[in-house]
Design an enzyme around this catalytic site. Sequence first.
Site, PDB file in Angstrom:
ATOM      1  N   LYS A  72      -4.653   0.476  16.597  1.00  8.00           N
ATOM      2  CA  LYS A  72      -3.593  -0.369  17.150  1.00  8.00           C
ATOM      3  C   LYS A  72      -3.876  -0.745  18.605  1.00  8.00           C
ATOM      4  O   LYS A  72      -3.508  -1.812  19.050  1.00  8.00           O
ATOM      5  CB  LYS A  72      -2.246   0.359  17.087  1.00  8.00           C
ATOM      6  CG  LYS A  72      -1.684   0.529  15.685  1.00  8.00           C
ATOM      7  CD  LYS A  72      -0.204   0.860  15.780  1.00  8.00           C
ATOM      8  CE  LYS A  72       0.363   1.291  14.443  1.00  8.00           C
ATOM      9  NZ  LYS A  72       1.715   1.854  14.572  1.00  8.00           N
ATOM     10  N   LYS A 128      -0.029  -3.080  -2.098  1.00  6.74           N
ATOM     11  CA  LYS A 128       1.306  -2.481  -2.047  1.00  6.74           C
ATOM     12  C   LYS A 128       2.286  -3.395  -1.321  1.00  6.74           C
ATOM     13  O   LYS A 128       1.901  -4.195  -0.489  1.00  6.74           O
ATOM     14  CB  LYS A 128       1.259  -1.106  -1.389  1.00  6.74           C
ATOM     15  CG  LYS A 128       1.239  -1.120   0.127  1.00  6.74           C
ATOM     16  CD  LYS A 128       1.580   0.275   0.668  1.00  6.74           C
ATOM     17  CE  LYS A 128       1.851   0.207   2.164  1.00  6.74           C
ATOM     18  NZ  LYS A 128       3.149  -0.399   2.487  1.00  6.74           N
ATOM     19  N   LYS A 156       6.005  -4.438   4.630  1.00  8.96           N
ATOM     20  CA  LYS A 156       6.909  -5.325   5.366  1.00  8.96           C
ATOM     21  C   LYS A 156       6.180  -6.297   6.285  1.00  8.96           C
ATOM     22  O   LYS A 156       6.725  -7.326   6.652  1.00  8.96           O
ATOM     23  CB  LYS A 156       7.941  -4.519   6.158  1.00  8.96           C
ATOM     24  CG  LYS A 156       7.387  -3.691   7.280  1.00  8.96           C
ATOM     25  CD  LYS A 156       8.519  -3.060   8.062  1.00  8.96           C
ATOM     26  CE  LYS A 156       8.020  -2.117   9.137  1.00  8.96           C
ATOM     27  NZ  LYS A 156       7.081  -1.096   8.713  1.00  8.96           N
TER      28      LYS A 156
HETATM   29  P1  ATP Z   1       3.746  -1.870   7.578  1.00  6.28           P
HETATM   30  O1  ATP Z   1       3.279  -3.063   6.796  1.00  6.28           O
HETATM   31  O2  ATP Z   1       4.226  -2.207   8.969  1.00  6.28           O
HETATM   32  O3  ATP Z   1       2.785  -0.719   7.551  1.00  6.28           O
HETATM   33  P2  ATP Z   1       5.248  -0.676   5.463  1.00  6.28           P
HETATM   34  O4  ATP Z   1       5.993  -1.605   4.588  1.00  6.28           O
HETATM   35  O5  ATP Z   1       3.945  -0.146   4.969  1.00  6.28           O
HETATM   36  O6  ATP Z   1       5.086  -1.378   6.858  1.00  6.28           O
HETATM   37  P3  ATP Z   1       5.919   1.723   6.837  1.00  6.28           P
HETATM   38  O7  ATP Z   1       6.930   1.645   7.916  1.00  6.28           O
HETATM   39  O8  ATP Z   1       4.457   1.751   7.166  1.00  6.28           O
HETATM   40  O9  ATP Z   1       6.195   0.522   5.820  1.00  6.28           O
HETATM   41  O10 ATP Z   1       6.211   2.979   5.912  1.00  6.28           O
HETATM   42  C1  ATP Z   1       7.427   3.687   5.911  1.00  6.28           C
HETATM   43  C2  ATP Z   1       7.387   4.659   4.746  1.00  6.28           C
HETATM   44  O11 ATP Z   1       7.475   3.944   3.500  1.00  6.28           O
HETATM   45  C3  ATP Z   1       6.113   5.489   4.638  1.00  6.28           C
HETATM   46  O12 ATP Z   1       6.466   6.794   4.283  1.00  6.28           O
HETATM   47  C4  ATP Z   1       5.331   4.824   3.536  1.00  6.28           C
HETATM   48  O13 ATP Z   1       4.477   5.733   2.866  1.00  6.28           O
HETATM   49  C5  ATP Z   1       6.424   4.315   2.625  1.00  6.28           C
HETATM   50  N1  ATP Z   1       6.008   3.097   1.917  1.00  6.28           N
HETATM   51  C6  ATP Z   1       5.621   1.946   2.514  1.00  6.28           C
HETATM   52  N2  ATP Z   1       5.344   1.016   1.601  1.00  6.28           N
HETATM   53  C7  ATP Z   1       5.566   1.594   0.383  1.00  6.28           C
HETATM   54  C8  ATP Z   1       5.449   1.129  -0.964  1.00  6.28           C
HETATM   55  N3  ATP Z   1       5.064  -0.111  -1.236  1.00  6.28           N
HETATM   56  N4  ATP Z   1       5.759   1.984  -1.979  1.00  6.28           N
HETATM   57  C9  ATP Z   1       6.171   3.253  -1.700  1.00  6.28           C
HETATM   58  N5  ATP Z   1       6.286   3.744  -0.463  1.00  6.28           N
HETATM   59  C10 ATP Z   1       5.989   2.942   0.588  1.00  6.28           C
HETATM   60 MG    MG Z   2       2.606   1.014   6.355  1.00  8.14          MG
END
Ligand code: ATP
Ligand code: MG
Length: 347
Positions: free
Chosen positions: A121, A208, A211
């Site tokens: 990052k 996956k 966000k």
């Molecule tokens: P970013 O794209 O910013 O990484 P993200 O959608 O991956 O965002 P995070 O904030 O990184 O979300 O993750 C928050 C929590 O949600 C973590 O514990 C992560 O393992 C879980 N998580 C994220 N995406 C998924 C998914 N598609 N399915 C199940 N668990 C998820």
């Molecule tokens: Mg993530």
Amino acid sequence: MKPSKPVILTGVRANNNIHIGNYFGAILPIINMAKRRSDEYDINLFIPDLHSFTTPIDHSKLYDSILNNARVYTAAGLPLDNPSIHLYRQSRIPAHSELAWILDCFTGFGEMSRMTQFKDKGSKGDASVGLFNYPVLMAADILLYGATYVPVGDDQTQHLEFTRDIAERMNRKFGDLFIVPKPVIQQHQFFGKDQGLRIKDLVNPAKKMSKSDESGKGIIFLSDDPKSAHKKIMSATTDSIGKVQYDKENQPGISNLLEILTLVRQDAGREVTLEQTANEYFGMDRYGDFKRIVADEVAEFLENFQNRLAAVDEQAIEEKLASSEKDMNAVANETLYRVQKAVGLRK
Ligand code: ATP
Ligand code: MG
């Protein structure tokens, strides 16, 4: 006030756009763990609000997003009346910042520079010093409460190892100051393989749901209008095989929908397994009909969740935060005091 039981600690991130992947993959498992373990453990759920601006954010939204985290957890079923579960804001316990400073002075510059997350990052643009040494603050978050178990994802394992290192270093130099959290392997054994669930993007089920994806078309946010979520499911990518079955390899889109359907059914209190759902729709050859079933139930799930969120007892949340913060200040200050004495700041 000393916690009488060993401590499980986990951060509940300030975040306004939570999707169903976060909800089913992270939030619900934490709540279930807290409920299941609170007889034997103290459960510290803290909102790491000081970590929220290691990278630039819109500060006018921070205050509300911090509270929103507590609201989402409450709507998802966190029992506020359980005295073994502590829900608190990191910034309301000044000992976090004070201990972080002391630990900073025993942390090597080279040691921090090797943290892979900073390398990832921090290499983009002008990184802040906060981003650079946030693992030290994270160590303080854990060590102040003598936490034994801290569920960590892959991106945090190096920071947990650092927490153990700095705790052992301080213990060697000053005598027994800190409880050292268990090593990563034992953390995984304790929490089970919680990394299993991965909801996939609806448009591109090879990756996956995430966000930070640009278009948002493949993501169901908890805040989505149920009608637009319905549309997103109806236009989810499928395949040309033309038979509903659970086959992640060849039919990732359909398999993802089967998983989502199972999860929203479980959330509605039905005791179903993925296998049962897959059997129920096995061989169905009209994808449109299958998608409509999923879309209807996802829309219903969102409507229910949004109703629960709108109905959370704001005062109960404020009271929980206030009472946990009072208790946790006492615990944290005891540790801080011990450290201050050890380094010569107090008699
Ligand atoms: P970013 O794209 O910013 O990484 P993200 O959608 O991956 O965002 P995070 O904030 O990184 O979300 O993750 C928050 C929590 O949600 C973590 O514990 C992560 O393992 C879980 N998580 C994220 N995406 C998924 C998914 N598609 N399915 C199940 N668990 C998820
Ligand atoms: Mg993530």
